[in-house]
Design an enzyme around this catalytic site. Structure first.
Site, PDB file in Angstrom:
ATOM      1  N   ALA A 159      19.506 107.698  56.728  1.00 56.84           N
ATOM      2  CA  ALA A 159      19.225 106.684  57.754  1.00 56.84           C
ATOM      3  C   ALA A 159      20.521 105.916  57.986  1.00 56.84           C
ATOM      4  CB  ALA A 159      18.137 105.747  57.253  1.00 56.84           C
ATOM      5  N   GLY A 203      17.568 109.749  54.059  1.00 56.09           N
ATOM      6  CA  GLY A 203      16.709 110.163  55.168  1.00 56.09           C
ATOM      7  C   GLY A 203      16.996 111.578  55.644  1.00 56.09           C
ATOM      8  N   GLU A 206      15.050 113.698  53.399  1.00 59.42           N
ATOM      9  CA  GLU A 206      13.628 113.502  53.713  1.00 59.42           C
ATOM     10  C   GLU A 206      13.237 114.233  54.996  1.00 59.42           C
ATOM     11  OE1 GLU A 206      14.276 109.239  53.320  1.00 59.42           O
ATOM     12  OE2 GLU A 206      12.595 109.153  51.951  1.00 59.42           O
ATOM     13  N   GLU A 226      19.365 106.342  47.652  1.00 56.92           N
ATOM     14  CA  GLU A 226      19.015 104.979  48.089  1.00 56.92           C
ATOM     15  C   GLU A 226      19.168 103.947  46.979  1.00 56.92           C
ATOM     16  OE1 GLU A 226      17.195 107.679  48.659  1.00 56.92           O
ATOM     17  OE2 GLU A 226      16.666 107.770  50.790  1.00 56.92           O
TER      18      GLU A 226
HETATM   19  N1  CAA Z   1      24.788 105.493  57.824  1.00 57.00           N
HETATM   20  C1  CAA Z   1      25.763 105.055  58.661  1.00 57.00           C
HETATM   21  N2  CAA Z   1      26.999 105.595  58.702  1.00 57.00           N
HETATM   22  C2  CAA Z   1      27.242 106.616  57.849  1.00 57.00           C
HETATM   23  C3  CAA Z   1      26.277 107.108  56.962  1.00 57.00           C
HETATM   24  C4  CAA Z   1      24.995 106.500  56.973  1.00 57.00           C
HETATM   25  N3  CAA Z   1      23.990 106.915  56.187  1.00 57.00           N
HETATM   26  N4  CAA Z   1      26.823 108.105  56.250  1.00 57.00           N
HETATM   27  C5  CAA Z   1      28.095 108.236  56.683  1.00 57.00           C
HETATM   28  N5  CAA Z   1      28.351 107.346  57.650  1.00 57.00           N
HETATM   29  C6  CAA Z   1      29.592 107.156  58.398  1.00 57.00           C
HETATM   30  C7  CAA Z   1      30.634 106.452  57.546  1.00 57.00           C
HETATM   31  O1  CAA Z   1      30.431 105.047  57.570  1.00 57.00           O
HETATM   32  C8  CAA Z   1      31.901 106.876  58.237  1.00 57.00           C
HETATM   33  O2  CAA Z   1      32.039 106.104  59.409  1.00 57.00           O
HETATM   34  P1  CAA Z   1      33.474 105.382  59.722  1.00 57.00           P
HETATM   35  O3  CAA Z   1      34.406 106.521  59.915  1.00 57.00           O
HETATM   36  O4  CAA Z   1      33.169 104.622  60.962  1.00 57.00           O
HETATM   37  O5  CAA Z   1      33.771 104.563  58.534  1.00 57.00           O
HETATM   38  C9  CAA Z   1      31.592 108.309  58.680  1.00 57.00           C
HETATM   39  O6  CAA Z   1      30.172 108.431  58.668  1.00 57.00           O
HETATM   40  C10 CAA Z   1      32.159 109.360  57.741  1.00 57.00           C
HETATM   41  O7  CAA Z   1      31.711 109.048  56.426  1.00 57.00           O
HETATM   42  P2  CAA Z   1      32.714 108.984  55.172  1.00 57.00           P
HETATM   43  O8  CAA Z   1      34.072 108.543  55.573  1.00 57.00           O
HETATM   44  O9  CAA Z   1      32.032 108.195  54.107  1.00 57.00           O
HETATM   45  O10 CAA Z   1      32.760 110.534  54.793  1.00 57.00           O
HETATM   46  P3  CAA Z   1      32.989 111.174  53.343  1.00 57.00           P
HETATM   47  O11 CAA Z   1      33.138 112.625  53.562  1.00 57.00           O
HETATM   48  O12 CAA Z   1      34.039 110.461  52.582  1.00 57.00           O
HETATM   49  O13 CAA Z   1      31.596 110.894  52.552  1.00 57.00           O
HETATM   50  C11 CAA Z   1      29.202 110.874  52.334  1.00 57.00           C
HETATM   51  C12 CAA Z   1      30.421 111.519  53.006  1.00 57.00           C
HETATM   52  C13 CAA Z   1      29.200 111.203  50.838  1.00 57.00           C
HETATM   53  C14 CAA Z   1      27.952 111.470  52.977  1.00 57.00           C
HETATM   54  C15 CAA Z   1      29.239 109.334  52.529  1.00 57.00           C
HETATM   55  O14 CAA Z   1      29.446 109.056  53.893  1.00 57.00           O
HETATM   56  C16 CAA Z   1      27.978 108.640  52.099  1.00 57.00           C
HETATM   57  O15 CAA Z   1      27.770 108.411  50.932  1.00 57.00           O
HETATM   58  N6  CAA Z   1      27.098 108.266  53.057  1.00 57.00           N
HETATM   59  C17 CAA Z   1      25.897 107.520  52.795  1.00 57.00           C
HETATM   60  C18 CAA Z   1      24.813 108.401  52.203  1.00 57.00           C
HETATM   61  C19 CAA Z   1      23.580 107.588  51.876  1.00 57.00           C
HETATM   62  O16 CAA Z   1      23.607 106.684  51.070  1.00 57.00           O
HETATM   63  N7  CAA Z   1      22.435 107.914  52.534  1.00 57.00           N
HETATM   64  C20 CAA Z   1      21.202 107.235  52.345  1.00 57.00           C
HETATM   65  C21 CAA Z   1      21.005 106.207  53.394  1.00 57.00           C
HETATM   66  S1  CAA Z   1      19.592 105.161  53.107  1.00 57.00           S
HETATM   67  C22 CAA Z   1      18.271 106.043  53.648  1.00 57.00           C
HETATM   68  O17 CAA Z   1      18.385 107.126  54.146  1.00 57.00           O
HETATM   69  C23 CAA Z   1      16.941 105.363  53.506  1.00 57.00           C
HETATM   70  C24 CAA Z   1      15.772 106.227  53.783  1.00 57.00           C
HETATM   71  O18 CAA Z   1      15.127 106.689  52.900  1.00 57.00           O
HETATM   72  C25 CAA Z   1      15.321 106.485  55.124  1.00 57.00           C
END
Ligand code: CAA
Length: 353
Positions: A159, A203, A206, A226
């Site tokens: 998400a 998400g 999911e 999460e």
């Molecule tokens: N939401 C918003 N933006 C996101 C995102 C997310 N879930 N995941 C990645 N992005 C964005 C980053 O902010 C970044 O944007 P900017 O360039 O503007 O900074 C861009 O995507 C590229 O990401 P990274 O630079 O972090 O890329 P990476 O290759 O170094 O890492 C990754 C990749 C491991 C997936 C890392 O981006 C990450 O950990 N993302 C978050 C994953 C996460 O925690 N997901 C769970 C979300 S909560 C949820 O989903 C609740 C639910 O149950 C519904």
């Protein structure tokens, strides 16, 4: 017809409690009831609620109208004002901002999540577009199976954290945040295959788990991280992942936020098949979708329905449910066509009825 999905409107306003009446009017309750009979009060209340509902409906209509106008304005194909936007020409695919829509094989619809800069993070407008495209495929007479995929780098990284960060409890609760994600499981009767490459986190994991069949690459990166964000899975992860891998593994994954690979996903029964490369994954998923699209739509819908029931019912009720649907299919033409074709050693020419 393209469906424009609008999120749940706010619930109707609750009626004031009886305690409010004396405050609203300074007369004693007895006198109040004499002058202002209770029936009249409810009539007044009804009229107020009706007026508020009308205003809500007007707002909804305005949103629908604005979205429809935006859809028409941004279309690259010149559309007559009265021409329906049909699924056949995929005019919608040029209008969507966060997804691509296509028909790569006969009977197969494909939706590709396309928000590369955010690794396909699932913001609300993306989910709205996804639901709209799924509704189009659901109502299309030519589409029988659907493929949902992302890019080689990310199916979806979860998400949208930036959208969620400032949300308050009352906003999330009253606007039923994330509830519209479930449209995929409640509205879609046609089979959906998720082809996962790269990140499928939170998400994203999911969403993949909501599909009827999950394929992935060996290096796909699944997980429910999460907990690292100070929250928990909110789109069914704690339920579907637990059903798929069992309580012990799900608890470990959700409490630590650790990822698991595509290879592990296949070994644990999350994924039906694992592929070496992104190209092989897409080809494999399309082949399966094409195979399904070659069968009777009635039988395919029934098969999906009964397998899904197994997730909600106990064994005895589930078997009973299956038998009822099995009996019902003797009323379909395709059961006759399929069995006659077998006996005559011919290929069945399905009527889909
Ligand atoms: N939401 C918003 N933006 C996101 C995102 C997310 N879930 N995941 C990645 N992005 C964005 C980053 O902010 C970044 O944007 P900017 O360039 O503007 O900074 C861009 O995507 C590229 O990401 P990274 O630079 O972090 O890329 P990476 O290759 O170094 O890492 C990754 C990749 C491991 C997936 C890392 O981006 C990450 O950990 N993302 C978050 C994953 C996460 O925690 N997901 C769970 C979300 S909560 C949820 O989903 C609740 C639910 O149950 C519904």
């Amino acid at each position: 017809m393209t469906t424009i999905h609008v999120g749940n409107s706010s619930p109707p306003p609750s009626s004031p409690g009886p305690g409010l009446i004396p405050h609203a009017c300074s007369a004693s309750p007895d006198l109040f009831l004499k002058i202002f009979p209770i029936d009249f009060f409810f009539l007044l209340l009804f009229l107020v609620c009706h007026r508020v509902n009308k205003q809500t409906m007007n707002a909804t209509t305005a949103i629908l109208r604005r979205n429809a106008l935006r859809t028409l304005r941004t279309s690259s194909a010149p559309l007559s004002r009265f021409q329906p936007i049909s699924i056949r020409n995929y005019s919608a695919s040029t209008n969507y901002e966060y997804i691509l829509v296509s028909e790569p094989r006969p009977g197969v619809g494909q939706i590709t999540l396309n928000r590369p800069k955010a690794l396909n993070a699932l913001c609300t407008p993306l989910i709205t577009e996804l639901n709209s495209a799924l509704r189009d495929f659901q109502t299309s007479s030519t589409i029988s199976a659907i493929l949902l995929t992302g890019s080689e780098r990310a199916f979806a990284a979860g998400a949208d954290i930036k959208e969620m960060a400032p949300l308050t409890f009352s906003e999330a609760y009253q606007n039923s945040f994330i509830e519209s994600w479930s449209d995929l499981t409640t509205q879609l009767k046609k089979p959906l295959i998720a082809a996962v490459s790269g990140h499928a986190l939170g998400g994203g994991c999911e969403l993949a788990l909501m599909a009827d069949i999950l394929y992935c690459t060996a290096t796909a990166n699944f997980g429910q991280p999460e907990i690292k964000l100070g929250t928990i899975p909110g789109a069914g992860g704690s339920q579907r992942l637990t059903r798929a891998v069992g309580k012990a593994k799900a608890m470990e994954l959700i409490l630590t936020g650790k990822s698991f690979s595509g290879e592990e996903a296949e070994k644990w029964g999350v994924a039906a098949r694992v592929f070496k490369s992104h190209e092989e994954l897409i080809e494999g998923a399309l082949k399966t979708a094409e195979t399904i699209a070659g069968y009777s739509k009635v039988a395919v819908q029934a098969a999906k329905e009964v397998v899904n029931k197994s997730q909600d019912l106990g064994l005895r009720d589930g078997v009973e449910y299956e038998r009822r649907v099995f009996h019902a299919l003797f009323g379909s033409q395709d059961q006759k066509i399929g069995m006659k074709a077998f006996a005559e050693k011919k290929k069945a020419d399905w009527s889909h009825s």
